[in-house]
Design a protein around this motif. Structure first.
Motif, short mmCIF file in Angstrom:
data_model
loop_
_atom_site.label_atom_id
_atom_site.label_comp_id
_atom_site.label_asym_id
_atom_site.label_seq_id
_atom_site.Cartn_x
_atom_site.Cartn_y
_atom_site.Cartn_z
N MET A 1 0.84 -1.20 0.00
CA MET A 1 0.00 0.00 0.00
C MET A 1 0.88 1.25 0.00
O MET A 1 1.68 1.45 0.90
N ASN A 2 0.74 2.07 -1.02
CA ASN A 2 1.46 3.34 -1.08
C ASN A 2 0.57 4.44 -0.51
O ASN A 2 -0.51 4.70 -1.04
N TYR A 3 1.05 5.06 0.56
CA TYR A 3 0.28 6.08 1.27
C TYR A 3 1.01 7.42 1.18
O TYR A 3 2.25 7.48 1.26
N ARG A 4 0.25 8.48 0.99
CA ARG A 4 0.81 9.83 1.01
C ARG A 4 -0.05 10.70 1.92
O ARG A 4 -1.27 10.76 1.78
N SER A 5 0.61 11.38 2.85
CA SER A 5 -0.06 12.30 3.77
C SER A 5 -0.08 13.69 3.16
O SER A 5 0.56 13.95 2.12
N ILE A 6 -0.76 14.62 3.81
CA ILE A 6 -0.76 16.01 3.36
C ILE A 6 0.65 16.57 3.46
O ILE A 6 1.09 17.35 2.59
N GLU A 7 1.39 16.15 4.50
CA GLU A 7 2.79 16.57 4.61
C GLU A 7 3.61 16.05 3.43
O GLU A 7 4.46 16.76 2.88
N ASP A 8 3.35 14.80 3.03
CA ASP A 8 4.04 14.23 1.87
C ASP A 8 3.71 15.02 0.61
O ASP A 8 4.59 15.28 -0.23
N LEU A 9 2.44 15.37 0.45
CA LEU A 9 2.01 16.15 -0.71
C LEU A 9 2.78 17.46 -0.79
O LEU A 9 3.32 17.83 -1.85
N ASN A 10 2.84 18.17 0.32
CA ASN A 10 3.56 19.44 0.35
C ASN A 10 5.04 19.25 0.05
O ASN A 10 5.66 20.02 -0.69
N ARG A 11 5.62 18.19 0.62
CA ARG A 11 7.05 17.92 0.40
C ARG A 11 7.32 17.58 -1.07
O ARG A 11 8.31 18.05 -1.65
N THR A 12 6.45 16.79 -1.66
CA THR A 12 6.63 16.43 -3.08
C THR A 12 6.57 17.67 -3.96
O THR A 12 7.35 17.81 -4.92
N ILE A 13 5.65 18.56 -3.64
CA ILE A 13 5.53 19.80 -4.41
C ILE A 13 6.78 20.66 -4.27
O ILE A 13 7.38 21.09 -5.26
N THR A 14 7.20 20.89 -3.03
CA THR A 14 8.32 21.82 -2.81
C THR A 14 9.65 21.29 -3.34
O THR A 14 10.52 22.08 -3.73
N THR A 15 9.82 19.98 -3.36
CA THR A 15 11.09 19.42 -3.85
C THR A 15 11.10 19.27 -5.38
O THR A 15 12.12 18.88 -5.94
N ASN A 16 9.97 19.58 -6.02
CA ASN A 16 9.91 19.45 -7.48
C ASN A 16 9.47 20.74 -8.18
O ASN A 16 9.02 20.70 -9.33
N LEU A 17 9.62 21.86 -7.49
CA LEU A 17 9.19 23.13 -8.07
C LEU A 17 9.92 23.45 -9.38
O LEU A 17 9.37 24.12 -10.25
N SER A 18 11.13 22.94 -9.52
CA SER A 18 11.91 23.23 -10.72
C SER A 18 11.28 22.62 -11.98
O SER A 18 11.63 23.00 -13.10
N LYS A 19 10.36 21.68 -11.82
CA LYS A 19 9.69 21.07 -12.97
C LYS A 19 8.66 22.00 -13.60
O LYS A 19 8.26 21.79 -14.75
N VAL A 20 8.25 23.00 -12.85
CA VAL A 20 7.23 23.93 -13.36
C VAL A 20 7.91 24.96 -14.27
O VAL A 20 8.81 25.67 -13.82
#
Length: 302
Positions: A1-20
């Motif tokens: 089971m792959n789980y993502r929390s709201i904290e994970d969501l925010n972390r994924t966004i902030t560590t990949n901002l360069s993709k935008v």
């Protein structure tokens, strides 16, 4: 089971901002869960934000005093990023594309998802992270079709736990069972309700579940005569784990962290702990037992 929390969501966004792409000047969220991801992304990039219907209508969501100087007339936004929290089949993004196709030919529109499966990446321009299934997210866990393949505790999850005074195995406890307010409120059908409540309280429990519109397939209760027998057995997590093992479920949702660890270790399968808002995974022994059960099950053809 792959789980993502709201904290994970925010972390994924902030560590990949360069993709935008740097030229993006407007973020558009796909309702409903995509709005959370899009809003977080817009905040981190200091860009204006709207939803799909707002974009169709040429409307930007209000952004407060700080953003007033950044807001332009809608016609001046030329590079648009449509954001989903996740993509699985791609149907949601395909539906949005059909709505927006040819709407504003002067604008360049890109599509992204924070979490994607490899098979669906051809429906978007880029993604933030690959997250294969089975998967479940904190922000929509209680409203996911996957609940029909889950086990749920009742006390501490669907309602709060009784106090020591209320838990008298008598009139006070019956009053609690009749009148306790709902806590988490799942909107989908739950596969298995698994509780250490005693079987003698089935009627009161079923009545409460009906009154609060909790949909479920099975209610499994502890078949012991009284509270004293339950305390003597001291097998709270073991009982729940036995049901989890017996049934082909992906996840157990439990309130107590110590019971979560016990259920995970005995079953060899993940448990989501609502008290600590985190996924609890089995230890190495539990994993080994789970794999062994899978091998035996396959060999006997069940």
């Amino acid at each position: 089971m792959n789980y993502r929390s709201i904290e994970d969501l925010n972390r994924t966004i902030t560590t990949n901002l360069s993709k935008v792409p740097l030229e993006i000047d407007l973020i558009v969220g796909v309702p409903r869960s995509g709005l959370l991801a899009a809003n977080l992304l817009a905040l981190h990039l200091n860009l204006p934000f709207t939803d799909v219907e707002g974009y169709i209508s040429g409307r930007i969501l209000q952004s407060g005093e700080r953003m007033k100087s950044y807001i332009k007339p809608f016609s001046e936004y030329k590079n648009i990023l449509i954001v989903e929290d996740s993509i699985w089949s791609g149907s949601s993004i395909i539906n949005v594309k059909s709505k927006l196709n040819g709407l504003y030919p002067e604008k360049k529109v890109l599509y992204t998802a924070i979490y994607a499966v490899t098979e669906a990446t051809n429906n978007i321009d880029f993604y933030f992270e690959i997250c294969p299934g089975p998967r479940i997210f904190e922000w929509n866990m209680m409203h996911h079709d996957l609940l029909e393949k889950c086990c749920f505790d009742i006390d501490g999850v669907l309602c709060i736990d009784p106090t020591e005074d209320e838990n008298d195995d008598g009139p006070k406890y019956e009053h609690f069972l009749e009148n306790v307010e709902p806590f988490f409120r799942p909107s989908k059908t739950i596969g298995y309700l698994v509780t250490n409540r005693l079987e003698k309280y089935r009627a009161l429990t079923e009545d409460w579940l009906l009154r609060h519109n909790v949909k479920y397939n099975h209610l499994i209760m502890l078949d012991l005569p009284d509270k004293a027998a339950r305390l003597k057995a001291n097998n709270h997590g073991g009982f729940k784990a036995s049901v989890y093992i017996k049934n082909d479920c992906y996840l157990f949702i439990e309130s107590s962290i110590w019971q979560s660890k016990q259920i995970a270790d005995i079953s060899g399968k993940p448990v989501y702990c609502t008290d600590e808002r985190k996924m609890v995974f089995p230890n190495s022994i539990g994993k080994s037992k789970f794999l062994l059960r899978k091998v035996v099950k396959k060999l006997i053809g069940k």
